[in-house]
Design a protein around this motif. Structure first.
Motif, mmCIF file in Angstrom:
data_model
loop_
_atom_site.group_PDB
_atom_site.id
_atom_site.type_symbol
_atom_site.label_atom_id
_atom_site.label_comp_id
_atom_site.label_asym_id
_atom_site.label_seq_id
_atom_site.Cartn_x
_atom_site.Cartn_y
_atom_site.Cartn_z
ATOM 1 N N SER A 45 0.840 -1.195 0.000
ATOM 2 C CA SER A 45 0.000 0.000 0.000
ATOM 3 C C SER A 45 0.875 1.244 0.000
ATOM 4 O O SER A 45 2.062 1.185 0.349
ATOM 5 C CB SER A 45 -0.895 0.006 1.237
ATOM 6 O OG SER A 45 -0.130 0.306 2.399
ATOM 7 N N PRO A 46 0.330 2.405 -0.376
ATOM 8 C CA PRO A 46 1.107 3.647 -0.317
ATOM 9 C C PRO A 46 1.691 3.919 1.057
ATOM 10 O O PRO A 46 2.797 4.477 1.160
ATOM 11 C CB PRO A 46 0.076 4.713 -0.716
ATOM 12 C CG PRO A 46 -0.873 3.991 -1.610
ATOM 13 C CD PRO A 46 -0.993 2.614 -1.007
ATOM 14 N N ALA A 47 0.984 3.539 2.114
ATOM 15 C CA ALA A 47 1.478 3.766 3.471
ATOM 16 C C ALA A 47 2.752 2.982 3.759
ATOM 17 O O ALA A 47 3.513 3.323 4.669
ATOM 18 C CB ALA A 47 0.399 3.404 4.495
ATOM 19 N N HIS A 48 3.000 1.923 2.993
ATOM 20 C CA HIS A 48 4.185 1.084 3.194
ATOM 21 C C HIS A 48 5.067 1.064 1.948
ATOM 22 O O HIS A 48 5.752 0.075 1.678
ATOM 23 C CB HIS A 48 3.755 -0.331 3.587
ATOM 24 C CG HIS A 48 3.039 -0.390 4.905
ATOM 25 N ND1 HIS A 48 1.683 -0.177 5.030
ATOM 26 C CD2 HIS A 48 3.511 -0.613 6.162
ATOM 27 C CE1 HIS A 48 1.339 -0.276 6.294
ATOM 28 N NE2 HIS A 48 2.420 -0.532 7.001
ATOM 29 N N THR A 49 5.018 2.171 1.189
ATOM 30 C CA THR A 49 5.838 2.305 -0.012
ATOM 31 C C THR A 49 6.674 3.567 0.111
ATOM 32 O O THR A 49 6.275 4.650 -0.341
ATOM 33 C CB THR A 49 4.947 2.368 -1.272
ATOM 34 O OG1 THR A 49 4.112 1.202 -1.328
ATOM 35 C CG2 THR A 49 5.797 2.418 -2.541
ATOM 36 N N PRO A 50 7.861 3.482 0.723
ATOM 37 C CA PRO A 50 8.663 4.685 0.966
ATOM 38 C C PRO A 50 9.438 5.135 -0.277
ATOM 39 O O PRO A 50 9.663 4.367 -1.215
ATOM 40 C CB PRO A 50 9.635 4.223 2.055
ATOM 41 C CG PRO A 50 9.827 2.754 1.768
ATOM 42 C CD PRO A 50 8.479 2.262 1.291
ATOM 43 N N GLY A 51 9.848 6.406 -0.252
ATOM 44 C CA GLY A 51 10.797 6.925 -1.240
ATOM 45 C C GLY A 51 10.308 7.008 -2.663
ATOM 46 O O GLY A 51 11.116 6.978 -3.600
ATOM 47 N N LEU A 52 9.002 7.134 -2.867
ATOM 48 C CA LEU A 52 8.490 7.205 -4.240
ATOM 49 C C LEU A 52 9.096 8.371 -5.014
ATOM 50 O O LEU A 52 9.346 8.264 -6.221
ATOM 51 C CB LEU A 52 6.962 7.326 -4.219
ATOM 52 C CG LEU A 52 6.166 6.037 -4.014
ATOM 53 C CD1 LEU A 52 4.701 6.363 -3.732
ATOM 54 C CD2 LEU A 52 6.272 5.146 -5.241
ATOM 55 N N TRP A 53 9.314 9.472 -4.339
ATOM 56 C CA TRP A 53 9.814 10.683 -5.013
ATOM 57 C C TRP A 53 11.136 10.452 -5.726
ATOM 58 O O TRP A 53 11.455 11.150 -6.703
ATOM 59 C CB TRP A 53 9.970 11.806 -3.985
ATOM 60 C CG TRP A 53 10.931 11.480 -2.878
ATOM 61 C CD1 TRP A 53 10.644 10.864 -1.697
ATOM 62 C CD2 TRP A 53 12.336 11.731 -2.861
ATOM 63 N NE1 TRP A 53 11.779 10.702 -0.924
ATOM 64 C CE2 TRP A 53 12.836 11.240 -1.625
ATOM 65 C CE3 TRP A 53 13.229 12.332 -3.758
ATOM 66 C CZ2 TRP A 53 14.183 11.324 -1.279
ATOM 67 C CZ3 TRP A 53 14.572 12.416 -3.403
ATOM 68 C CH2 TRP A 53 15.038 11.921 -2.179
ATOM 69 N N ARG A 54 11.917 9.470 -5.259
ATOM 70 C CA ARG A 54 13.227 9.217 -5.863
ATOM 71 C C ARG A 54 13.118 8.637 -7.265
ATOM 72 O O ARG A 54 14.104 8.616 -8.012
ATOM 73 C CB ARG A 54 14.029 8.263 -4.983
ATOM 74 C CG ARG A 54 14.379 8.822 -3.619
ATOM 75 C CD ARG A 54 14.931 7.735 -2.717
ATOM 76 N NE ARG A 54 15.959 6.939 -3.387
ATOM 77 C CZ ARG A 54 16.338 5.725 -2.975
ATOM 78 N NH1 ARG A 54 15.764 5.180 -1.918
ATOM 79 N NH2 ARG A 54 17.286 5.083 -3.622
ATOM 80 N N PHE A 55 11.946 8.174 -7.644
ATOM 81 C CA PHE A 55 11.814 7.434 -8.905
ATOM 82 C C PHE A 55 10.902 8.131 -9.913
ATOM 83 O O PHE A 55 10.399 7.505 -10.839
ATOM 84 C CB PHE A 55 11.296 6.020 -8.600
ATOM 85 C CG PHE A 55 12.148 5.305 -7.578
ATOM 86 C CD1 PHE A 55 13.428 4.888 -7.892
ATOM 87 C CD2 PHE A 55 11.685 5.108 -6.282
ATOM 88 C CE1 PHE A 55 14.224 4.262 -6.946
ATOM 89 C CE2 PHE A 55 12.469 4.482 -5.330
ATOM 90 C CZ PHE A 55 13.749 4.059 -5.668
ATOM 91 N N GLU A 56 10.723 9.434 -9.720
ATOM 92 C CA GLU A 56 9.963 10.197 -10.710
ATOM 93 C C GLU A 56 10.729 10.227 -12.035
ATOM 94 O O GLU A 56 11.921 10.510 -12.065
ATOM 95 C CB GLU A 56 9.724 11.626 -10.213
ATOM 96 C CG GLU A 56 8.913 11.725 -8.930
ATOM 97 C CD GLU A 56 7.466 11.299 -9.105
ATOM 98 O OE1 GLU A 56 7.050 11.101 -10.263
ATOM 99 O OE2 GLU A 56 6.766 11.151 -8.084
ATOM 100 N N GLY A 57 10.048 9.935 -13.114
ATOM 101 C CA GLY A 57 10.666 9.985 -14.436
ATOM 102 C C GLY A 57 11.652 8.870 -14.716
ATOM 103 O O GLY A 57 12.410 8.951 -15.683
ATOM 104 N N VAL A 58 11.655 7.822 -13.878
ATOM 105 C CA VAL A 58 12.617 6.722 -14.033
ATOM 106 C C VAL A 58 12.000 5.552 -14.802
ATOM 107 O O VAL A 58 12.656 4.951 -15.665
ATOM 108 C CB VAL A 58 13.120 6.244 -12.647
ATOM 109 C CG1 VAL A 58 13.929 4.950 -12.781
ATOM 110 C CG2 VAL A 58 13.955 7.333 -11.989
ATOM 111 N N PHE A 59 10.739 5.229 -14.518
ATOM 112 C CA PHE A 59 10.133 4.022 -15.074
ATOM 113 C C PHE A 59 9.252 4.329 -16.275
ATOM 114 O O PHE A 59 8.786 5.456 -16.473
ATOM 115 C CB PHE A 59 9.325 3.300 -13.986
ATOM 116 C CG PHE A 59 10.193 2.704 -12.906
ATOM 117 C CD1 PHE A 59 10.781 1.474 -13.082
ATOM 118 C CD2 PHE A 59 10.420 3.405 -11.727
ATOM 119 C CE1 PHE A 59 11.589 0.928 -12.098
ATOM 120 C CE2 PHE A 59 11.231 2.868 -10.726
ATOM 121 C CZ PHE A 59 11.819 1.631 -10.922
#
Length: 366
Positions: A123-137
């Motif tokens: 879940s989003p509550a247990h998915t840390p560090g999303l900001w690090r992967f903007e524009g990566v995938f």
């Protein structure tokens, strides 16, 4: 694979006088994701694709599947050998490992036209560090229906009258119980492995146990009895729930489409799930409205407890929550074999396209 959703005519489903009143049939049916398109076949003009599994989810290595045999997806070569990176058409990266530093992202610059696939079932509550992967995938794969590659924790398949069931470890015909087996020996169970006082489900349990007996299993209760084969896992939970009338299928956090194996364990066992997660409307995208009891249907926890006790005393009312089962089979995708096959199919379907996911954080937390 972006899954199209077929929406049926929906009557109002309302709760009245503290009890669930079901009017009509409300169901946004999610078809088999692998049946949405014609089988992808290999032609002289279309070469097979290679899919590199960069990180095994949670570090648990497993034998990679034959997608042609498993899900009739041809032209796919799966490998976990990182030396194949320069020639891979797509790379599957599980979020947890790269977010926690257990693994690094594949090296840049990536080979021409190679796609990176973001895989995440937390879940989003247990998915840390999303900001690090903007524009990566380039593609997303998750339980959300609006993922580029959508595959939920489970889904129903309507049974065709007269059709024979082909044995499959992941697909299970459901059955409405005969009258003689409608009532079960025990009332209500909850299996929990991650206990946190900050979770809404723990607060719900503490209130509910004031009015009704709740048998707790897992880290905060009695151990789940193992299968006779000693394998443990979800099979043990399903066997346990076969003794119970109701099961608390309570998610650790409430987010769009985040409906996990907890619900499907109950469905498979024939126990009526009492759910805490996204909205009732969201659950009805996966199940008929009478197939579950949502905690939000009741203004108070006491009202929920009284409703469960009432059903126990009134088998004819209880049957409303179980009669739907005769028309469906339940498919529970095998982790992570079917996910890799779905990703491989999407890679072939989107050959030559390398669009970038620019708003990963905003999308996944929405």
């Amino acid at each position: 694979m972006l899954c199209s959703i077929h929406k049926g005519t929906c009557s109002a489903c309302v709760a009245a006088a503290g009890f669930l009143s079901l009017v009509g049939v409300c169901l946004l049916y999610l078809p088999d994701p692998f049946a949405l398109e014609p089988r992808v076949s290999v032609s002289a003009q279309e070469r097979p694709v290679t899919l590199l599994i960069w990180t095994h989810p949670f570090g648990r290595h497993q034998t990679l599947p034959d997608c042609s045999a498993l899900r009739q997806v041809g032209g796919c070569t799966l490998t976990a050998d990182r030396s194949a990176y320069p020639r891979a058409d797509a790379v599957v990266v599980h979020h947890r490992e790269v977010a926690t530093g257990a693994a690094e992202l594949p090296p840049e610059p990536r080979p021409c036209a190679q796609k990176w696939i973001w895989l995440n079932y937390e879940s989003p509550a247990h998915t840390p560090g999303l900001w690090r992967f903007e524009g990566v995938f380039n593609l997303t794969m998750s339980y959300r229906t609006d993922s580029d590659i959508f595959l939920p924790y489970g889904y129903l398949i309507p049974r065709v009258r007269g059709a024979k069931h082909v044995p499959n470890r992941s697909t299970h015909p459901l059955h409405s119980p005969p009258r003689s087996h409608l009532l079960r020996p025990r009332l209500l169970a909850w299996v929990i492995s991650n206990w946190s006082e900050s979770h809404a489900r723990v607060a719900l349990y503490r209130q509910l146990r004031r009015y009704i007996q709740v048998d707790v299993y897992g880290s905060a209760g009695r151990p789940v009895p193992e299968d006779r084969g000693g394998g443990g896992g979800s099979g043990s939970v399903v066997r346990l729930l076969g003794r119970y009338q109701f099961y608390l299928a309570l998610e650790n956090s409430q987010h769009t489409d985040y409906i996990t194996e907890k619900l499907w364990n109950a469905v498979l066992a024939g126990a009526v799930p009492v759910v805490l997660g996204p909205s009732r409307e969201n659950y009805e995208r996966f199940l008929p409205p009478e197939a579950f009891i949502h905690v939000d249907d009741f203004p108070t926890v006491r009202g929920l407890a009284l409703y469960l006790l009432m059903l126990r005393r009134n088998p004819s009312r209880l049957r409303r929550h179980l009669d739907w089962r005769g028309g469906y089979s339940l498919h529970r995708p095998a982790l992570w074999a079917e996910h890799y096959c779905a990703a491989c199919r999407a890679t072939r379907r989107t050959r030559g396209r390398t669009d970038v996911v620019k708003d990963l954080t905003t999308w996944f937390r929405s």
